[in-house]
Scaffold this active site. Structure first.
Site, PDB file in Angstrom:
ATOM      1  N   LEU A  12       0.846  -1.205  -0.101  1.00  0.00           N
ATOM      2  CA  LEU A  12       0.133  -0.102   0.232  1.00  0.00           C
ATOM      3  C   LEU A  12       0.812   1.307   0.057  1.00  0.00           C
ATOM      4  O   LEU A  12       2.110   1.224   0.307  1.00  0.00           O
ATOM      5  CB  LEU A  12      -0.999   0.026   1.156  1.00  0.00           C
ATOM      6  CG  LEU A  12      -1.858  -1.269   1.179  1.00  0.00           C
ATOM      7  CD1 LEU A  12      -2.715  -1.108   2.532  1.00  0.00           C
ATOM      8  CD2 LEU A  12      -3.007  -1.223  -0.168  1.00  0.00           C
ATOM      9  N   CYS A  13       0.211   2.421  -0.471  1.00  0.00           N
ATOM     10  CA  CYS A  13       1.151   3.657  -0.479  1.00  0.00           C
ATOM     11  C   CYS A  13       1.549   3.891   0.681  1.00  0.00           C
ATOM     12  O   CYS A  13       0.822   3.652   1.971  1.00  0.00           O
ATOM     13  CB  CYS A  13      -0.134   4.815  -1.011  1.00  0.00           C
ATOM     14  SG  CYS A  13       0.708   6.302  -1.051  1.00  0.00           S
ATOM     15  N   PRO A  14       2.761   4.491   1.003  1.00  0.00           N
ATOM     16  CA  PRO A  14       3.465   5.048   0.056  1.00  0.00           C
ATOM     17  C   PRO A  14       4.751   4.138  -0.548  1.00  0.00           C
ATOM     18  O   PRO A  14       5.627   4.153  -1.150  1.00  0.00           O
ATOM     19  CB  PRO A  14       4.294   5.793   0.598  1.00  0.00           C
ATOM     20  CG  PRO A  14       4.586   5.577   1.939  1.00  0.00           C
ATOM     21  CD  PRO A  14       3.299   4.917   2.253  1.00  0.00           C
ATOM     22  N   ASP A  39      -1.687  -1.441  -5.832  1.00  0.00           N
ATOM     23  CA  ASP A  39      -2.210  -0.261  -5.276  1.00  0.00           C
ATOM     24  C   ASP A  39      -2.533   1.032  -6.458  1.00  0.00           C
ATOM     25  O   ASP A  39      -1.556   1.475  -7.145  1.00  0.00           O
ATOM     26  CB  ASP A  39      -1.007   0.303  -4.289  1.00  0.00           C
ATOM     27  CG  ASP A  39      -1.816   1.709  -3.633  1.00  0.00           C
ATOM     28  OD1 ASP A  39      -2.921   2.141  -3.801  1.00  0.00           O
ATOM     29  OD2 ASP A  39      -0.930   2.262  -2.876  1.00  0.00           O
ATOM     30  N   ASP A  45       1.306   8.217  -7.940  1.00  0.00           N
ATOM     31  CA  ASP A  45       2.485   8.552  -7.416  1.00  0.00           C
ATOM     32  C   ASP A  45       3.526   8.267  -8.176  1.00  0.00           C
ATOM     33  O   ASP A  45       4.525   9.083  -7.768  1.00  0.00           O
ATOM     34  CB  ASP A  45       2.156   7.578  -5.970  1.00  0.00           C
ATOM     35  CG  ASP A  45       0.985   7.887  -5.190  1.00  0.00           C
ATOM     36  OD1 ASP A  45       0.535   9.149  -5.157  1.00  0.00           O
ATOM     37  OD2 ASP A  45       0.696   7.192  -4.380  1.00  0.00           O
TER      38      ASP A  45
END
Length: 77
Positions: A12-14, A39, A45
């Site tokens: 998951l981010c980041p 993700d 991103d």
């Protein structure tokens, strides 16, 4: 120039961006890195991070729930 693949699926981010950043630090300018992620935030991103750090997005693919982003390492790696 070499081609490398980074499996950032199920992170998951980041984390996909951080893993890409860490891998790029080990590569030479002109190398390509293909990042696979699940993700959906990686679609925004990773290209945004590349713009800031001087790397080029070569291709972006989104198939089912997986994102594949290929980038070329810039001179600031």
């Amino acid at each position: 120039m070499s081609h490398f693949v980074l499996d950032a699926r199920h992170l998951l981010c980041p984390m996909p961006v951080i893993r890409a950043q860490n891998r790029i630090a080990e590569l030479a300018p002109g190398d390509t890195l293909e990042v696979h992620a699940t993700d959906p935030g990686a679609l925004h991103d990773i290209p945004a991070w590349c713009r800031v750090h001087g790397h080029e997005i070569v291709s972006v693919a989104h198939v089912d729930k997986e994102v594949s982003i290929t980038l070329r390492v810039g001179g600031t790696a």
